[in-house]
Scaffold this motif. Structure first.
Motif, PDB file in Angstrom:
ATOM      1  N   GLY A   1       0.876  -1.319  -0.101  1.00 36.51           N
ATOM      2  CA  GLY A   1       0.423  -0.078   0.072  1.00 36.51           C
ATOM      3  C   GLY A   1       0.342   1.833   0.026  1.00 36.51           C
ATOM      4  N   PHE A   2       1.804   0.955  -0.388  1.00 32.11           N
ATOM      5  CA  PHE A   2       3.267   2.294  -0.055  1.00 32.11           C
ATOM      6  C   PHE A   2       2.877   3.106  -1.182  1.00 32.11           C
ATOM      7  CE2 PHE A   2       6.836   4.792  -1.615  1.00 32.11           C
ATOM      8  CZ  PHE A   2       6.902   5.611  -0.331  1.00 32.11           C
ATOM      9  N   PRO A   3       1.838   2.884  -2.106  1.00 35.80           N
ATOM     10  CA  PRO A   3       1.168   4.232  -2.748  1.00 35.80           C
ATOM     11  C   PRO A   3       0.789   5.504  -2.080  1.00 35.80           C
ATOM     12  CG  PRO A   3       1.335   2.557  -4.478  1.00 35.80           C
ATOM     13  CD  PRO A   3       1.390   1.883  -3.251  1.00 35.80           C
ATOM     14  N   GLU A   4      -0.618   4.858  -1.425  1.00 29.01           N
ATOM     15  CA  GLU A   4      -0.707   5.917  -0.605  1.00 29.01           C
ATOM     16  C   GLU A   4      -0.584   6.607   0.165  1.00 29.01           C
ATOM     17  OE1 GLU A   4      -5.235   5.677   2.441  1.00 29.01           O
ATOM     18  OE2 GLU A   4      -4.667   3.470   1.391  1.00 29.01           O
ATOM     19  N   VAL A   5       0.669   6.180   0.669  1.00 27.97           N
ATOM     20  CA  VAL A   5       1.173   6.331   2.440  1.00 27.97           C
ATOM     21  C   VAL A   5       2.186   7.813   1.006  1.00 27.97           C
ATOM     22  CG1 VAL A   5       3.695   6.129   3.615  1.00 27.97           C
ATOM     23  CG2 VAL A   5       1.443   4.244   3.301  1.00 27.97           C
ATOM     24  N   ARG A   6       2.677   7.123  -0.008  1.00 27.56           N
ATOM     25  CA  ARG A   6       3.781   8.141  -0.675  1.00 27.56           C
ATOM     26  C   ARG A   6       2.723   9.787  -0.538  1.00 27.56           C
ATOM     27  NH1 ARG A   6       3.790   9.142  -5.925  1.00 27.56           N
ATOM     28  NH2 ARG A   6       5.313   9.927  -6.885  1.00 27.56           N
ATOM     29  N   GLU A   7       1.729   9.247  -1.682  1.00 24.44           N
ATOM     30  CA  GLU A   7       1.177  10.241  -1.063  1.00 24.44           C
ATOM     31  C   GLU A   7       0.406  10.919  -0.624  1.00 24.44           C
ATOM     32  OE1 GLU A   7      -4.003  10.905  -3.563  1.00 24.44           O
ATOM     33  OE2 GLU A   7      -3.045   9.297  -3.254  1.00 24.44           O
ATOM     34  N   ALA A   8       0.403  10.282   0.587  1.00 25.40           N
ATOM     35  CA  ALA A   8       0.179  11.223   2.214  1.00 25.40           C
ATOM     36  C   ALA A   8       1.300  12.075   2.251  1.00 25.40           C
ATOM     37  CB  ALA A   8      -0.264  10.623   3.072  1.00 25.40           C
ATOM     38  N   TRP A   9       2.572  11.169   2.216  1.00 25.42           N
ATOM     39  CA  TRP A   9       3.810  11.839   2.863  1.00 25.42           C
ATOM     40  C   TRP A   9       4.046  13.072   1.468  1.00 25.42           C
ATOM     41  CZ3 TRP A   9       8.537  13.728   1.039  1.00 25.42           C
ATOM     42  CH2 TRP A   9       9.778  14.130   1.859  1.00 25.42           C
ATOM     43  N   LEU A  10       3.938  12.825   0.509  1.00 26.22           N
ATOM     44  CA  LEU A  10       4.356  14.417  -0.024  1.00 26.22           C
ATOM     45  C   LEU A  10       3.257  15.977   0.008  1.00 26.22           C
ATOM     46  CD1 LEU A  10       4.823  11.892  -3.795  1.00 26.22           C
ATOM     47  CD2 LEU A  10       6.515  13.963  -3.223  1.00 26.22           C
ATOM     48  N   SER A  11       1.848  15.284  -0.038  1.00 29.53           N
ATOM     49  CA  SER A  11       1.057  16.637   0.811  1.00 29.53           C
ATOM     50  C   SER A  11       1.645  16.998   1.882  1.00 29.53           C
ATOM     51  CB  SER A  11      -0.506  15.466   0.962  1.00 29.53           C
ATOM     52  OG  SER A  11      -0.480  14.591   2.405  1.00 29.53           O
ATOM     53  N   GLY A  12       2.151  16.179   2.729  1.00 28.56           N
ATOM     54  CA  GLY A  12       2.623  16.971   3.794  1.00 28.56           C
ATOM     55  C   GLY A  12       4.055  17.518   4.064  1.00 28.56           C
ATOM     56  N   ALA A  13       4.926  17.521   2.588  1.00 22.45           N
ATOM     57  CA  ALA A  13       5.950  17.844   2.670  1.00 22.45           C
ATOM     58  C   ALA A  13       6.689  18.855   1.829  1.00 22.45           C
ATOM     59  CB  ALA A  13       7.076  16.675   1.981  1.00 22.45           C
ATOM     60  N   HIS A  14       8.309  19.303   1.480  1.00 23.18           N
ATOM     61  CA  HIS A  14       8.364  20.507   1.116  1.00 23.18           C
ATOM     62  C   HIS A  14       7.911  20.492  -0.342  1.00 23.18           C
ATOM     63  CE1 HIS A  14      10.702  17.456   0.231  1.00 23.18           C
ATOM     64  NE2 HIS A  14      11.979  17.284   1.929  1.00 23.18           N
TER      65      HIS A  14
ATOM     66  N   ILE B   1       7.126  20.758  -3.894  1.00 27.63           N
ATOM     67  CA  ILE B   1       7.614  20.926  -5.364  1.00 27.63           C
ATOM     68  C   ILE B   1       7.871  21.805  -6.418  1.00 27.63           C
ATOM     69  CG2 ILE B   1       7.327  19.866  -8.186  1.00 27.63           C
ATOM     70  CD1 ILE B   1       6.727  17.624  -5.445  1.00 27.63           C
ATOM     71  N   GLY B   2       9.438  21.953  -6.374  1.00 33.60           N
ATOM     72  CA  GLY B   2      10.173  22.410  -6.958  1.00 33.60           C
ATOM     73  C   GLY B   2      11.299  23.491  -5.928  1.00 33.60           C
TER      74      GLY B   2
ATOM     75  N   ALA C   1      11.714  17.219  -6.754  1.00 30.04           N
ATOM     76  CA  ALA C   1      10.676  16.990  -8.127  1.00 30.04           C
ATOM     77  C   ALA C   1       9.669  15.695  -7.454  1.00 30.04           C
ATOM     78  CB  ALA C   1      11.585  16.712  -9.147  1.00 30.04           C
ATOM     79  N   GLY C   2       9.791  15.350  -6.573  1.00 33.45           N
ATOM     80  CA  GLY C   2       9.526  14.152  -6.110  1.00 33.45           C
ATOM     81  C   GLY C   2       9.584  13.266  -5.295  1.00 33.45           C
ATOM     82  N   LEU C   3       9.094  11.795  -5.067  1.00 27.84           N
ATOM     83  CA  LEU C   3       9.495  10.542  -4.887  1.00 27.84           C
ATOM     84  C   LEU C   3       9.089   9.698  -5.872  1.00 27.84           C
ATOM     85  CD1 LEU C   3       8.160  10.515  -0.764  1.00 27.84           C
ATOM     86  CD2 LEU C   3      10.294  11.061  -1.861  1.00 27.84           C
ATOM     87  N   ASP C   4      10.100   8.691  -6.020  1.00 27.22           N
ATOM     88  CA  ASP C   4      10.447   7.961  -7.299  1.00 27.22           C
ATOM     89  C   ASP C   4       8.735   6.555  -6.420  1.00 27.22           C
ATOM     90  OD1 ASP C   4      11.413   5.881  -5.654  1.00 27.22           O
ATOM     91  OD2 ASP C   4      12.803   5.674  -7.044  1.00 27.22           O
ATOM     92  N   PRO C   5       8.639   5.763  -7.185  1.00 30.17           N
ATOM     93  CA  PRO C   5       7.783   4.530  -6.595  1.00 30.17           C
ATOM     94  C   PRO C   5       8.067   3.580  -5.711  1.00 30.17           C
ATOM     95  CG  PRO C   5       7.321   4.341  -9.202  1.00 30.17           C
ATOM     96  CD  PRO C   5       8.419   5.623  -8.898  1.00 30.17           C
TER      97      PRO C   5
ATOM     98  N   ILE D   1      13.713  12.419  -5.772  1.00 33.73           N
ATOM     99  CA  ILE D   1      13.876  12.607  -7.040  1.00 33.73           C
ATOM    100  C   ILE D   1      13.996  14.636  -6.908  1.00 33.73           C
ATOM    101  CG2 ILE D   1      13.208  12.752  -8.857  1.00 33.73           C
ATOM    102  CD1 ILE D   1      11.030  11.043  -8.799  1.00 33.73           C
ATOM    103  N   LEU D   2      15.779  14.150  -7.775  1.00 36.36           N
ATOM    104  CA  LEU D   2      16.448  15.819  -6.957  1.00 36.36           C
ATOM    105  C   LEU D   2      16.540  16.172  -8.702  1.00 36.36           C
ATOM    106  CD1 LEU D   2      16.502  17.775  -5.504  1.00 36.36           C
ATOM    107  CD2 LEU D   2      19.263  17.295  -5.769  1.00 36.36           C
ATOM    108  N   ALA D   3      15.753  17.313  -9.682  1.00 41.89           N
ATOM    109  CA  ALA D   3      16.449  17.629 -10.573  1.00 41.89           C
ATOM    110  C   ALA D   3      17.151  18.749 -10.973  1.00 41.89           C
ATOM    111  CB  ALA D   3      14.916  18.268 -11.150  1.00 41.89           C
ATOM    112  N   ASP D   4      18.180  18.586 -11.933  1.00 41.96           N
ATOM    113  CA  ASP D   4      19.484  19.174 -12.301  1.00 41.96           C
ATOM    114  C   ASP D   4      19.169  20.267 -12.691  1.00 41.96           C
ATOM    115  OD1 ASP D   4      19.723  18.834 -14.406  1.00 41.96           O
ATOM    116  OD2 ASP D   4      21.226  17.819 -14.367  1.00 41.96           O
ATOM    117  N   PRO D   5      19.970  21.921 -12.544  1.00 40.83           N
ATOM    118  CA  PRO D   5      19.532  22.673 -13.200  1.00 40.83           C
ATOM    119  C   PRO D   5      18.799  22.607 -15.043  1.00 40.83           C
ATOM    120  CG  PRO D   5      21.646  23.197 -11.971  1.00 40.83           C
ATOM    121  CD  PRO D   5      20.979  22.034 -11.993  1.00 40.83           C
ATOM    122  N   SER D   6      19.399  21.668 -15.662  1.00 43.23           N
ATOM    123  CA  SER D   6      19.205  20.998 -17.087  1.00 43.23           C
ATOM    124  C   SER D   6      17.468  20.019 -16.827  1.00 43.23           C
ATOM    125  CB  SER D   6      20.061  19.985 -17.630  1.00 43.23           C
ATOM    126  OG  SER D   6      20.402  18.788 -17.348  1.00 43.23           O
ATOM    127  N   GLY D   7      17.680  20.369 -15.985  1.00 45.16           N
ATOM    128  CA  GLY D   7      16.301  19.469 -15.852  1.00 45.16           C
ATOM    129  C   GLY D   7      15.999  17.917 -15.865  1.00 45.16           C
TER     130      GLY D   7
END
Length: 255
Positions: free
Chosen positions: A193-206, A208-209, A226-230, A235-241
């Motif tokens: 059930g990690f997808p639901e945990v991941r969604e809840a974590w992202l909603s309470g975290a630093h 995006i961007g 840039a979020g969390l992978d599955p 996930i970190l985006a460098d200056p080139s994207g």
């Protein structure tokens, strides 16, 4: 003040409450090695050798929460590293429920910190050991600064009492936290059930961007969140994207 060792049980959780302990994680691990099946909470009023990630010491003043949960997981280990994120969601829910008013800047930082704005007010340390090839003993250590925080550190720290007027006692907060941990562990289902945990974590975290800096071993990398992978990696985006995933590291806000 409780006696040196008090034990309580309810329909939701089993707690060993110690006035002093070297480390709640260490005590939970000792009990696991002695055959304790869990789930079991160890609550310490003070710790003489509290620990954080990467071997750092954790200040353990009376009035703050120092607690560890021992749980057993079937082998092979079902993504036990995700427990930091599971616990983060449970901690955030518990603090939102028990503290008033809830600090507007309360949020999670990957992989295991509770912040108010950029200042740390709580941390999570997950440790594990296998038992005769039959199960994995996972210990989820949680420290939350409720009424005080250490001074003179090389990073911003705070305590919840500096941002709210109603702060629970550690044992009262543990009652709430235990219920949320039970809920989110059931949602997680050993990783299914990690997808639901991941969604809840992202909603309470630093957000995006946000610009972040991560030190992973000998590397120091800056980019935007840039979020969390599955699986829960950062996930970190460098200056080139270009995106890069990290499974460990110390994260700070980049200036």
């Amino acid at each position: 003040m409780p006696p040196p060792c008090a034990e309580t049980k309810s329909s939701l959780h089993h707690v060993i409450h110690l006035s002093t302990v070297d480390s709640t994680n260490a005590e939970a691990m000792r009990r696991a090695a002695a055959g304790e099946p869990g789930p079991l909470w160890i609550l310490g009023d003070t710790q003489t050798a509290g620990r954080g990630r990467s071997g750092r010491s954790w200040a353990s003043e009376p009035g703050n929460l120092h607690a560890s949960l021992l749980v057993r997981l079937a082998l092979p280990s079902p993504r036990a590293y995700q427990l930091s994120l599971v616990a983060g969601v449970a901690v955030l829910d518990a603090v939102r429920h028990a503290v008033s008013p809830v600090p507007s800047a309360l949020r999670l930082k990957w992989p295991n910190d509770l912040l108010v704005a950029s200042a740390k007010t709580g941390g999570i340390l997950v440790e594990s050991s296998s038992s005769a090839g039959q199960s994995l003993a996972a210990v989820i250590g949680i420290g939350i600064n409720l009424v005080s925080h250490p001074a003179g550190l090389d990073r911003p720290v705070t305590h919840l009492g500096a941002h709210a007027t109603q702060i629970p006692a550690p044992a009262a907060l543990l009652d709430v936290l235990a219920a949320y941990m039970q809920h989110w562990l059931a949602v997680w289902q050993n990783g299914q059930g990690f997808p639901e945990v991941r969604e809840a974590w992202l909603s309470g975290a630093h957000p995006i961007g946000e610009r972040l800096r991560i030190v992973a071993g000998a590397r120091a990398v800056e980019g935007t969140f840039a979020g969390l992978d599955p699986e829960g990696a950062l996930i970190l985006a460098d200056p080139s994207g270009r995106n890069e995933s990290f499974t460990f590291g110390d994260v700070t806000t980049a200036t």
